[in-house]
Design a protein around this motif. Structure first.
Motif, mmCIF file in Angstrom:
data_model
loop_
_atom_site.group_PDB
_atom_site.id
_atom_site.type_symbol
_atom_site.label_atom_id
_atom_site.label_comp_id
_atom_site.label_asym_id
_atom_site.label_seq_id
_atom_site.Cartn_x
_atom_site.Cartn_y
_atom_site.Cartn_z
ATOM 1 N N GLN A 186 61.562 11.777 96.685
ATOM 2 C CA GLN A 186 62.351 12.928 96.270
ATOM 3 C C GLN A 186 61.449 13.858 95.447
ATOM 4 O OE1 GLN A 186 65.443 10.895 94.028
ATOM 5 N NE2 GLN A 186 64.551 11.580 92.095
ATOM 6 N N TYR A 187 61.677 15.146 95.636
ATOM 7 C CA TYR A 187 60.829 16.129 94.960
ATOM 8 C C TYR A 187 61.667 17.351 94.609
ATOM 9 C CZ TYR A 187 57.243 19.703 94.243
ATOM 10 O OH TYR A 187 56.479 20.697 93.707
ATOM 11 N N PHE A 188 61.567 17.786 93.365
ATOM 12 C CA PHE A 188 62.250 18.989 92.913
ATOM 13 C C PHE A 188 61.256 19.856 92.144
ATOM 14 C CE2 PHE A 188 65.452 15.595 92.978
ATOM 15 C CZ PHE A 188 66.395 16.143 93.844
ATOM 16 N N SER A 189 61.346 21.172 92.337
ATOM 17 C CA SER A 189 60.463 22.071 91.594
ATOM 18 C C SER A 189 61.170 23.390 91.312
ATOM 19 C CB SER A 189 59.163 22.335 92.370
ATOM 20 O OG SER A 189 59.422 23.115 93.525
ATOM 21 N N LEU A 190 60.728 24.015 90.242
ATOM 22 C CA LEU A 190 61.225 25.329 89.849
ATOM 23 C C LEU A 190 60.018 26.165 89.430
ATOM 24 C CD1 LEU A 190 64.252 26.285 87.680
ATOM 25 C CD2 LEU A 190 61.984 27.084 87.002
ATOM 26 N N ARG A 191 59.956 27.406 89.905
ATOM 27 C CA ARG A 191 58.843 28.295 89.564
ATOM 28 C C ARG A 191 59.383 29.679 89.238
ATOM 29 N NH1 ARG A 191 53.408 29.410 89.891
ATOM 30 N NH2 ARG A 191 52.811 31.434 90.755
ATOM 31 N N PHE A 192 58.881 30.251 88.144
ATOM 32 C CA PHE A 192 59.287 31.589 87.715
ATOM 33 C C PHE A 192 58.032 32.423 87.460
ATOM 34 C CE2 PHE A 192 60.046 34.627 84.268
ATOM 35 C CZ PHE A 192 61.096 35.372 84.800
ATOM 36 N N VAL A 193 58.035 33.678 87.947
ATOM 37 C CA VAL A 193 56.887 34.566 87.790
ATOM 38 C C VAL A 193 57.342 35.904 87.226
ATOM 39 C CG1 VAL A 193 55.008 35.783 88.952
ATOM 40 C CG2 VAL A 193 55.647 33.495 89.716
ATOM 41 N N GLU A 194 56.690 36.328 86.141
ATOM 42 C CA GLU A 194 56.899 37.661 85.574
ATOM 43 C C GLU A 194 55.549 38.384 85.616
ATOM 44 O OE1 GLU A 194 57.566 40.739 84.801
ATOM 45 O OE2 GLU A 194 59.417 40.058 83.833
ATOM 46 N N PRO A 195 55.351 39.291 86.607
ATOM 47 C CA PRO A 195 54.036 39.919 86.773
ATOM 48 C C PRO A 195 53.664 40.896 85.663
ATOM 49 C CG PRO A 195 55.618 40.853 88.315
ATOM 50 C CD PRO A 195 56.307 39.711 87.643
ATOM 51 N N TYR A 196 54.651 41.411 84.929
ATOM 52 C CA TYR A 196 54.379 42.349 83.831
ATOM 53 C C TYR A 196 55.177 41.888 82.613
ATOM 54 C CZ TYR A 196 52.198 45.536 87.174
ATOM 55 O OH TYR A 196 51.383 46.096 88.121
ATOM 56 N N PHE A 197 54.593 40.984 81.845
ATOM 57 C CA PHE A 197 55.280 40.389 80.701
ATOM 58 C C PHE A 197 55.600 41.467 79.660
ATOM 59 C CE2 PHE A 197 55.319 37.662 76.819
ATOM 60 C CZ PHE A 197 56.356 36.826 77.222
ATOM 61 N N PHE A 198 56.904 41.647 79.395
ATOM 62 C CA PHE A 198 57.374 42.689 78.470
ATOM 63 C C PHE A 198 56.767 44.062 78.813
ATOM 64 C CE2 PHE A 198 58.146 39.047 75.452
ATOM 65 C CZ PHE A 198 59.534 39.137 75.515
ATOM 66 N N ASP A 199 56.668 44.317 80.129
ATOM 67 C CA ASP A 199 56.182 45.619 80.627
ATOM 68 C C ASP A 199 54.762 45.937 80.177
ATOM 69 O OD1 ASP A 199 58.589 46.153 81.973
ATOM 70 O OD2 ASP A 199 59.504 46.908 80.139
ATOM 71 N N THR A 200 53.951 44.904 80.027
ATOM 72 C CA THR A 200 52.538 45.086 79.691
ATOM 73 C C THR A 200 51.686 44.659 80.891
ATOM 74 O OG1 THR A 200 52.232 42.841 78.806
ATOM 75 C CG2 THR A 200 53.070 44.537 77.288
ATOM 76 N N LYS A 201 50.381 44.691 80.742
ATOM 77 C CA LYS A 201 49.480 44.267 81.811
ATOM 78 C C LYS A 201 49.349 42.751 81.890
ATOM 79 C CE LYS A 201 46.565 48.414 81.960
ATOM 80 N NZ LYS A 201 45.177 48.931 81.895
ATOM 81 N N TRP A 202 50.054 42.051 81.011
ATOM 82 C CA TRP A 202 49.982 40.592 80.995
ATOM 83 C C TRP A 202 50.880 39.998 82.081
ATOM 84 C CZ3 TRP A 202 46.569 37.655 78.463
ATOM 85 C CH2 TRP A 202 45.855 38.246 77.416
ATOM 86 N N TYR A 203 50.367 38.960 82.734
ATOM 87 C CA TYR A 203 51.094 38.207 83.761
ATOM 88 C C TYR A 203 51.517 36.875 83.153
ATOM 89 C CZ TYR A 203 51.448 35.133 87.921
ATOM 90 O OH TYR A 203 51.851 34.228 88.865
ATOM 91 N N PHE A 204 52.736 36.424 83.472
ATOM 92 C CA PHE A 204 53.204 35.141 82.958
ATOM 93 C C PHE A 204 53.979 34.409 84.044
ATOM 94 C CE2 PHE A 204 56.798 32.700 81.199
ATOM 95 C CZ PHE A 204 56.091 31.730 80.512
#
Length: 418
Positions: free
Chosen positions: A308-326
């Motif tokens: 059995q395998y479960f996964s969750l992935r979340f991507v925010e390409p512009y963290f708080f509308d900055t150039k930072w990726y999270f």
């Protein structure tokens, strides 16, 4: 049926037939319903293609067509004949760039003050942009490309209405062509306003943060086109168009980016049967534009009698509308081997930063806890039975357990174009 030519000396019939769409059925025609089917619209395009071949080889007086069509009802075939008059072949005798040749503000001031050295430097720089050279056979496609390069150069400097006009002098006796590009820059134009339209689901800021041209900037054709490509690369839209319009002043322009929303969510479900794992089921749900914010959320699960395998992935390409990726991911897996169970829990955190529109740097931290169990029994979800595990399972020693902590750095370069 078939396609034949007459009057062609420079290009062979085989070469011309390989350049057009109209053709008799091939040996694999039975795999296609359209292979070898005569279309009058294709034939018109083919005549234009052959004309372009001759114009690009220096035959500026070439005449192709009109095509002659003969239908054979007895054979149920179409015979096409294309007459060609090649005419003489012409070379470029001289090529020049004239008009208001502009460079940087500093260079323009020096030229205005009568500095011949700077004027000659600008002239040389413009000639280097032109790939067509004196002595070459005249090539219409290459000439059009030179025209576009010069036009884009000026429009990238803010001259949105710049015109580059090609003038030719033809010497039929010597079969030579003299080419002159005359530049009319016009006035510099600034971006007054940028409008976004068509985004019924996606928030304005998700689109605007992809732009590399801003309100108040000098007009730049390349930056506008790069912005359009960046918006399209998001993957949220079926189409992205940009329309420059005249602003409230002569030196002002309004840019309108119009997008067509596409599907950004996917739902995949599958099931199968294996003599080893019995029933196998899997499910994956992905939303690439969560709530119209440009975020990505993925949920995935796999179940069988052995794993059995479960996964969750979340991507925010512009963290708080900055150039930072999270981004972060969590996963949990359980695998049942013949004499032991292997249970894994873990997750990762990734931070990234956009060094430029094409370059990004990333740092990923991963934490994973692996547990090898040989002394107890376990139940895999969906198995419907308990798995009895012998206590003497030496093969389990081949698998490492415990906690693993790791860091990984990466640098990416993305130059994709739609």
């Amino acid at each position: 049926g078939g396609v034949s030519f007459s009057g062609n000396r420079h290009f062979s019939g085989k070469h011309l037939r390989g350049s057009i769409a109209t053709s008799p059925p091939g040996i694999l025609a039975f795999f296609s319903d359209t292979s070898g089917v005569f279309k009058e619209s294709d034939l018109k395009t083919d005549v234009e293609r052959i004309s372009a071949l001759y114009f690009d080889a220096g035959f500026i007086r070439a005449k192709v067509g009109p095509a002659e069509i003969e239908f054979s009802s007895a054979q149920n075939k179409v015979f096409v004949h294309i007459p060609i008059e090649e005419g003489p072949r012409y070379r470029i005798s001289a090529i020049s760039v004239s008009g208001d040749l502009l460079g940087t503000e500093k260079q323009n001031l020096k030229v205005a003050a009568g500095d011949l050295k700077v004027k000659n430097e600008l002239n040389l720089a413009h000639r280097k942009m032109v790939k067509s050279k004196a002595g070459d056979w005249f090539n219409r496609t290459r000439m059009a490309r030179d025209l576009q390069v010069l036009t884009t150069h000026y429009r990238d400097m803010g001259y949105a209405h710049a015109n580059v006009l090609p003038f030719t002098q033809i010497d039929d006796e010597k079969r030579l062509i003299e080419v002159e590009f005359r530049i009319r820059p016009g006035k510099k134009v600034y971006i007054e306003r940028i409008e976004i339209a068509g985004n019924s689901k996606t928030q304005d800021k998700v689109i605007r943060r992809e732009l590399i041209i801003y309100e108040g900037d000098l007009y730049s054709h390349s930056k506008i086109e790069a912005s359009r490509r960046a918006i399209f690369r998001l993957g949220f839209f079926k189409d992205v168009k940009v329309e420059p319009r005249k602003g409230t002043a002569e030196d002002a322009s309004i840019l309108k980016f119009t997008v067509a929303e596409g599907s950004t969510g996917t739902f995949n479900i599958g099931a199968g049967y294996s003599t080893v794992e019995n029933l196998v089921a899997q499910l994956q749900v992905t939303q690439q534009n969560l709530f119209g914010r440009g975020q990505t959320l993925t949920l995935q699960g796999q179940l069988s009698s052995l794993r059995q395998y479960f996964s969750l992935r979340f991507v925010e390409p512009y963290f708080f509308d900055t150039k930072w990726y999270f981004s972060f991911s969590l996963y949990n897996s359980l695998y049942s081997y013949e004499s032991f169970n292997r249970k894994t829990m873990g997750g990762s955190l990734t931070w990234g930063y956009a060094l430029s529109p094409l370059w990004r740097v990333f740092l990923t931290y991963t934490l994973e806890d692996v547990n090898i169990n040989t002394s107890s029994s376990g139940t895999l979800l969906g198995s419907g039975s308990r798995l009895t595990i012998p206590s003497t399972a030496y093969v389990a020693n081949l698998f490492k357990d415990g906690i693993t902590s790791s860091m990984r750095a990466s640098l990416t370069y993305d130059k994709r174009a739609p």
